[in-house]
Design a protein around this motif. Sequence first.
Motif, short mmCIF file in Angstrom:
data_model
loop_
_atom_site.label_atom_id
_atom_site.label_comp_id
_atom_site.label_asym_id
_atom_site.label_seq_id
_atom_site.Cartn_x
_atom_site.Cartn_y
_atom_site.Cartn_z
N ARG A 309 0.82 -1.22 0.00
CA ARG A 309 0.00 0.00 0.00
C ARG A 309 0.85 1.27 0.00
N VAL A 310 2.11 1.18 0.40
CA VAL A 310 2.96 2.37 0.50
C VAL A 310 3.30 2.88 -0.90
N HIS A 311 3.31 4.18 -1.04
CA HIS A 311 3.66 4.82 -2.32
C HIS A 311 5.08 4.41 -2.71
N PRO A 312 5.30 4.04 -3.96
CA PRO A 312 6.64 3.58 -4.38
C PRO A 312 7.77 4.55 -4.00
N GLU A 313 7.48 5.83 -4.03
CA GLU A 313 8.52 6.81 -3.73
C GLU A 313 8.86 6.84 -2.25
N ASP A 314 7.94 6.35 -1.39
CA ASP A 314 8.18 6.34 0.06
C ASP A 314 8.53 4.94 0.57
N ARG A 315 8.53 3.94 -0.31
CA ARG A 315 8.65 2.54 0.13
C ARG A 315 9.99 2.27 0.80
N ASN A 316 11.09 2.72 0.24
CA ASN A 316 12.40 2.46 0.83
C ASN A 316 12.51 3.09 2.20
N PHE A 317 11.98 4.31 2.30
CA PHE A 317 12.03 5.00 3.60
C PHE A 317 11.26 4.22 4.66
N VAL A 318 10.08 3.71 4.31
CA VAL A 318 9.27 2.96 5.28
C VAL A 318 9.96 1.66 5.68
N LEU A 319 10.55 0.94 4.69
CA LEU A 319 11.24 -0.31 5.01
C LEU A 319 12.44 -0.06 5.93
N GLU A 320 13.18 1.03 5.65
CA GLU A 320 14.32 1.35 6.52
C GLU A 320 13.86 1.67 7.93
N THR A 321 12.75 2.41 8.04
CA THR A 321 12.23 2.76 9.37
C THR A 321 11.77 1.52 10.12
N VAL A 322 11.06 0.64 9.41
CA VAL A 322 10.59 -0.60 10.05
C VAL A 322 11.77 -1.46 10.49
N GLU A 323 12.79 -1.56 9.63
CA GLU A 323 13.97 -2.37 9.97
C GLU A 323 14.69 -1.81 11.18
N ARG A 324 14.83 -0.50 11.19
CA ARG A 324 15.53 0.13 12.32
C ARG A 324 14.75 -0.05 13.61
N ALA A 325 13.43 0.11 13.54
CA ALA A 325 12.62 -0.05 14.76
C ALA A 325 12.61 -1.49 15.25
N SER A 326 12.58 -2.46 14.32
CA SER A 326 12.50 -3.88 14.73
C SER A 326 13.82 -4.38 15.31
N THR A 327 14.92 -3.70 14.99
CA THR A 327 16.21 -4.13 15.52
C THR A 327 16.63 -3.36 16.76
N SER A 328 16.30 -2.05 16.76
CA SER A 328 16.74 -1.23 17.90
C SER A 328 15.66 -1.05 18.95
N GLY A 329 14.39 -1.29 18.55
CA GLY A 329 13.31 -1.12 19.51
C GLY A 329 12.97 0.33 19.77
N GLY A 330 13.42 1.24 18.88
CA GLY A 330 13.11 2.65 19.07
C GLY A 330 11.69 3.01 18.68
#
Length: 873
Positions: A309-330
């Motif tokens: 559902r994420v806009h293609p132009e925002d997709r990388n940003f969302v994946l990076e944010t999710v990855e960072r949150a799932s690893t750091s717990g921030g």
Amino acid sequence: MNLRQVIDSAPALIHTARPDGYLDFFNRTWLDFVGQPLKSLLGWKWTSWIHPEDVESFVQKWRESLATGERFEGAARVRRADGEYRWMLHHKLALRARDGEILKWHGSSIDIENRKRTEEQLRRTAQELQKSEFYLAEAQRLGHIGNWVFDPAVGFDYWSRELFRIHGLDPAAGVPGFGKYLTLVHPQDREFMALLMEQMTHEFSGFDVTKRVVRPAGEVRYIRCVGTPILDNGTMKSIGVGIDVTEHELLTQELRRREAYLAEAQRLSHTGSFGWRPGYEEHIWSDETYCIFEYDPATKVTLDMIVERVHPEDRNFVLETVERASTSGGAIDYEYRLLFPDDRVKYVHVLARPLGTDSDDLEFAGAVIDITEAKRAEEKIRLNERELRTIIEIMPAYMGTALPDGTVDFLSPSWFDYSGQTREEATGWGWAGVLHPDDADRVLANWQAGLASGKPVEQEFRCRRADGTYHWFLNRSLPLRDDEGRIVKWYGILFDVNSLKEAEHALQTREHQLVGIIETIPSMLWSLWPTGEPAHLSKRFLEYFGAPFEEFANRGWMSLIHSDDREETLKVFVRALETGELFSVINRLRRADGEYRWHHTMGEPLRDPDGKIIQWYGLTVDIDERKRAEDHLRDTRIKFSRASKIATVAELSASIAHELNQPLTAVLGNAQAAKRWLTANPPDLTETNASIDRILRDIRSADETMQRIRALFRSEPYEKSDESVLDIIRESLRFIQEDPSKREVQIDWSIEGSLPSICVDRIQTQQVFINLISNAIEATDGSVNTAKILLRAFVTQEHEVIVQVIDNGTGLEDTEKIFDAFMTTKEKGMGIGLAVSRSIVEAHGGRLWAENNLDGGATFNVALPASSKREVR
């Protein structure tokens, strides 16, 4: 124990209280939020974390719920562990026993900080939109600009208040229909406006026209109408503006259409909750979250579905944010776009934080807020601001604002280009530095008076341009008031009316000159409408008849015409109105003192480029003296005619005697000669017979002369024929030489070239030459010189035959008077010969005149038209 863990892991802040309001429990989320142990919050200590501005009203409301037992709901700011205050929505509900007694209070608190911010932003947005709408209305009022919307199905769908004012209509009466609107249009513009409105119902294209409207009171205004098509909810419409350009240049800078509708305010954001365990790909969504992402609530959501559902132009940003949150717990706090299969886009704001559970597994609780409407509102606000600034810049005027004390705080950039001032120089009261010295005191006094009274200010003055020249401007300034009526701002607009001023001055000068000319012309001037009704009567006209203008309406002027002339005058007047032809009539008009005097009235129509009569102009001239003179002259002519007839009889008698004198003299000479030949010894019969033949010839000549005289007397036409000039001259000389007293005079010839024939009466022409040659011979009597006559004949370039009789006699005292009847220089002359000779020559289309010679004597010239180019010797 499991229930406690569920409560502690919930993203909401949960607490409980005793019946008396003593808070005895806060879940882990509450404690983590404020960063304090449980004992620091128990009882009423929790109020220490409420914002000082909110605590009093919040506690008071809580005590009211305790007293009434009713459900408690209130919002207050709570200090987070990092010291930041965030808005929380607090709910408390009483748990009751079967008898209704309160056993416990259960409560929850939800972080609504983002929603509060959104609400505040939307409130400010609504205020800005309202202000922009007001500014636009004020600009319309200052600029005399109204806007409209035209729906082909129903006609006009919308008129602004200013458009009603421009047309002189009451807004309470509603938007005029097609027919009523056309009645407002000037009759000469109605046809093309009807065609334009008809095209608007079938063709969708822009237009820019200027037309005239007639207000209900009769005032004519020039309106520039600019329109363009728009698509409104799938329906093609036309929107546009109507600009009152009557008081300004007809060809001013084009005013672009302005925004017709302001965007609607966006609705509040919707918020959904979710739970997420990264390691287990577990997503727990509330119904609102499913609604935002537009998935079926029965569907098990995966991370791939979310990313899809994420806009293609925002997709990388969302994946990076999710990855960072799932690893750091921030914590998570970011915005991104959703793109749906039908290309719709939504903006969402995601907030999440990890839960502090006993499990080693990472788990998040969060919220997702649909901020699409807020984003669109922000974008529309920015667009509206740009459009309003653009409108201000393209308007053919200078805009400005001032504080309540009159100091200017804003001027449109175009003003700096005109005046050459910088922004710093012009703001405050610096703008007054470009006022014309003769206008400055008046302008500032009017401005101060307006500031003191709070009333709108309108005035004209001159301002210096950057090149040093001054232009006239029209200024209008209006106050903006708050809800209590206090002035918070002044808005002003400045129109360059220099061309209008120059045109007004030129028109006034021209009008003054024309009025002066009209009032000083020694005639009565007037103008009529095409219907024949008076439009203007000069001052001299009204004074002459001693009546006011109103008496001449509805053809009241007919009563001033003499009854004998009235019918013919009316007939000429009506025919002129029906045909559009010039009219001219002579009649008698009654003066103010009652006397009827003759007048000559003339009228001529003025037409427009299409040939249609728009006005009649004319004048009435008093010709009474001329008429009296004409009558007197007519009587004089009658008397003179009678006298002339008597004189003509005498003249003809003298002419007969003169004309018969030559042939009778010849008869007398020949008779005497015959007598001498008969008395000779022996008688000479041959010479006698010759003399008798000459007598008979001269008698026939006398008879022909009498016939000519009779024809002249009876006005009978001459019998003309082509004759030789030389033959006529030779015959004339023969008659002259019959006279013994003239026989000895030397007569010479000078013929230049070949002479054409002339079409004349031979006898009449012969009499002219006999008379001229005889006069020349008589003019040499008494001269010291030997008498000498020269006959000269030649042809001119104008194809005239000129015969000159030149003598060396005493000359003439007056070369013109000698041709007058009974004017003679001879002792025994009658003064008829030359007058008759000129009459005969002129009757043949010729000329006869005399000249004095430089060396003495005179020359008589006879010019006769040649009958053809055939040469005759």
